[in-house]
Design an enzyme around this catalytic site. Structure first.
Site, PDB file in Angstrom:
ATOM      1  N   ASP A   1       0.824  -1.201   0.087  1.00 21.25           N
ATOM      2  CA  ASP A   1      -0.112  -0.142  -0.043  1.00 21.25           C
ATOM      3  C   ASP A   1       1.032   1.261   0.025  1.00 21.25           C
ATOM      4  O   ASP A   1       2.036   1.116   0.201  1.00 21.25           O
ATOM      5  CB  ASP A   1      -0.854  -0.020   1.404  1.00 21.25           C
ATOM      6  CG  ASP A   1      -0.332  -0.349   2.572  1.00 21.25           C
ATOM      7  OD1 ASP A   1       1.040  -0.375   2.586  1.00 21.25           O
ATOM      8  OD2 ASP A   1      -0.924  -0.700   3.464  1.00 21.25           O
TER       9      ASP A   1
ATOM     10  N   ASP B   1      -8.090  -2.285  14.035  1.00 20.30           N
ATOM     11  CA  ASP B   1      -9.238  -2.434  13.605  1.00 20.30           C
ATOM     12  C   ASP B   1      -9.550  -3.623  12.765  1.00 20.30           C
ATOM     13  O   ASP B   1     -10.599  -3.583  12.009  1.00 20.30           O
ATOM     14  CB  ASP B   1      -9.908  -0.880  12.886  1.00 20.30           C
ATOM     15  CG  ASP B   1      -9.216  -0.480  11.680  1.00 20.30           C
ATOM     16  OD1 ASP B   1      -8.213  -1.555  11.334  1.00 20.30           O
ATOM     17  OD2 ASP B   1      -9.581   0.235  11.054  1.00 20.30           O
TER      18      ASP B   1
ATOM     19  N   HIS C   1      -7.678  -4.184   9.846  1.00 20.38           N
ATOM     20  CA  HIS C   1      -7.212  -4.050   8.587  1.00 20.38           C
ATOM     21  C   HIS C   1      -6.034  -5.074   8.431  1.00 20.38           C
ATOM     22  O   HIS C   1      -5.183  -5.168   9.153  1.00 20.38           O
ATOM     23  CB  HIS C   1      -7.112  -2.595   8.149  1.00 20.38           C
ATOM     24  CG  HIS C   1      -6.109  -1.859   8.636  1.00 20.38           C
ATOM     25  ND1 HIS C   1      -6.375  -0.839   9.537  1.00 20.38           N
ATOM     26  CD2 HIS C   1      -4.946  -1.970   8.409  1.00 20.38           C
ATOM     27  CE1 HIS C   1      -4.929  -0.109  10.000  1.00 20.38           C
ATOM     28  NE2 HIS C   1      -4.115  -0.948   9.121  1.00 20.38           N
TER      29      HIS C   1
ATOM     30  N   GLU D   1      -9.764  -1.183   5.320  1.00 18.12           N
ATOM     31  CA  GLU D   1     -10.489  -0.783   6.427  1.00 18.12           C
ATOM     32  C   GLU D   1     -11.916  -1.734   6.506  1.00 18.12           C
ATOM     33  O   GLU D   1     -12.208  -2.354   5.530  1.00 18.12           O
ATOM     34  CB  GLU D   1     -10.720   0.755   6.415  1.00 18.12           C
ATOM     35  CG  GLU D   1      -9.472   1.472   6.333  1.00 18.12           C
ATOM     36  CD  GLU D   1      -8.772   1.480   7.712  1.00 18.12           C
ATOM     37  OE1 GLU D   1      -8.859   0.727   8.597  1.00 18.12           O
ATOM     38  OE2 GLU D   1      -8.347   2.629   7.880  1.00 18.12           O
TER      39      GLU D   1
HETATM   40  C1  GLP Z   1      -0.526   0.429   8.462  1.00 17.17           C
HETATM   41  C2  GLP Z   1      -0.251  -0.608   7.536  1.00 17.17           C
HETATM   42  C3  GLP Z   1      -0.516  -1.883   7.459  1.00 17.17           C
HETATM   43  C4  GLP Z   1      -0.050  -2.341   8.998  1.00 17.17           C
HETATM   44  C5  GLP Z   1      -0.672  -1.687   9.971  1.00 17.17           C
HETATM   45  C6  GLP Z   1      -0.224  -2.150  11.432  1.00 17.17           C
HETATM   46  O1  GLP Z   1      -1.928   0.622   8.575  1.00 17.17           O
HETATM   47  N1  GLP Z   1      -0.734   0.084   6.343  1.00 17.17           N
HETATM   48  O2  GLP Z   1      -0.054  -2.751   6.492  1.00 17.17           O
HETATM   49  O3  GLP Z   1      -0.059  -3.990   8.962  1.00 17.17           O
HETATM   50  O4  GLP Z   1      -0.411  -0.379   9.854  1.00 17.17           O
HETATM   51  O5  GLP Z   1       0.817  -1.520  12.010  1.00 17.17           O
HETATM   52  P1  GLP Z   1       1.845  -1.823  12.935  1.00 17.17           P
HETATM   53  O6  GLP Z   1       2.588  -3.028  12.460  1.00 17.17           O
HETATM   54  O7  GLP Z   1       2.771  -0.782  13.025  1.00 17.17           O
HETATM   55  O8  GLP Z   1       1.165  -1.985  14.028  1.00 17.17           O
END
Ligand code: GLP
Length: 260
Positions: free
Chosen positions: A67, A136, A138, A143
């Site tokens: 992304d 959440d 995702h 989302e």
């Molecule tokens: C972001 C990314 C996701 C990731 C999520 C959780 O929103 N787009 O790919 O899994 O954050 O992040 P973290 O690993 O820092 O908790």
């Protein structure tokens, strides 16, 4: 879905790195799916260490990011294309141009998303996709409410995700509202999915992903349909799982010859 619960986050990173190294030894041209966020950082550090030790090369492989934020300038330190270069790509030996990401600066967003899907299929699809999970539920930036068969497209972030990601920016107001993300259908097409989650903040999302109903309300739950999904959890992230005892016993009894 194989759920592996280990005491510490660094144990998860080692197991995920093992899976990547084994794949690249067997199939040097393998296509990797890379995730940003803090969850996969330990995996990248471990892969960099093993690369420096001469244990793995990325010289014939390619990679696709999940992304990207829309509209962040090319040199912005939080642009995911920049983050992955800083945290991983620049420390190993991917060929120039082998790592691609959705173009968050494209004039024609829809065309850029279609082109990205085309690039992934043109490369033969993703062999191993690394994933984290948002609080959440995702994955990538899909989302709650995302179509379970969606492909790469623009999405609007929830307030919760923008607040979670504010730690990487000056404030929540600086976190972009719009992103380009591989869809749940795109991610589901990867041949092996390896999701890492650590810490108690992830426990509820992990429970809904693993033991809840498959629902767009918890986008990660789509992985229950995946024929080869590995979920690597530390004890805190696994704390709400009713089946935690079973998952621990299963992993303890796993035969040595059986890979993730
Ligand atoms: C972001 C990314 C996701 C990731 C999520 C959780 O929103 N787009 O790919 O899994 O954050 O992040 P973290 O690993 O820092 O908790």
């Amino acid at each position: 879905m194989e759920v592996v619960i280990l005491p510490h986050a660094q144990d998860l990173a080692r197991l995920a790195a093992d899976a990547v190294v084994r794949l690249l030894r067997r199939q040097p041209q393998a296509v990797l799916g890379l995730a940003t966020g803090s969850s996969p950082l330990g995996v990248y550090r471990e892969l960099i260490r093993r690369h420096r030790a001469g244990e793995v090369t990325f010289a014939r492989s390619r990679a696709f990011l999940l992304d990207e934020y829309v509209g962040l300038p090319a040199d912005h330190p939080q642009r995911y294309r920049r983050v992955i270069a800083d945290e991983f790509e620049d420390h190993v030996d991917f060929p120039v141009g082998a790592v691609q990401s959705p173009d968050g600066l494209a004039d024609d967003i829809a065309a850029a998303c279609a082109a990205y899907e085309g690039a992934i299929s043109g490369a033969g699809g993703i062999d191993l996709q690394l994933l984290g999970i948002g609080t959440d539920g995702h994955i990538a930036f899909n989302e709650p409410g995302s179509s379970l068969s969606s492909r790469t497209r623009v999405k609007t972030l929830t307030r919760q995700t923008r607040e979670d990601n504010a730690r990487f920016f000056g404030s929540v107001d600086e976190v972009p509202r719009h992103v380009l993300t591989q869809g749940l259908g795109t991610i589901a097409a990867a041949r092996h999915v390896v999701l890492l989650a650590a810490g108690e903040a992830k426990a509820d999302a992990v429970r809904r992903m693993v033991e809840g109903p498959v629902s767009a309300s918890c986008p990660a739950s789509v992985l229950q349909f995946h024929p080869h999904a590995t979920v690597l959890l530390d004890a805190a992230a696994a704390a709400d799982l009713a089946l935690a005892g079973y998952f621990r016993e299963t992993f303890a009894a796993k035969p040595d010859w059986q890979e993730l």
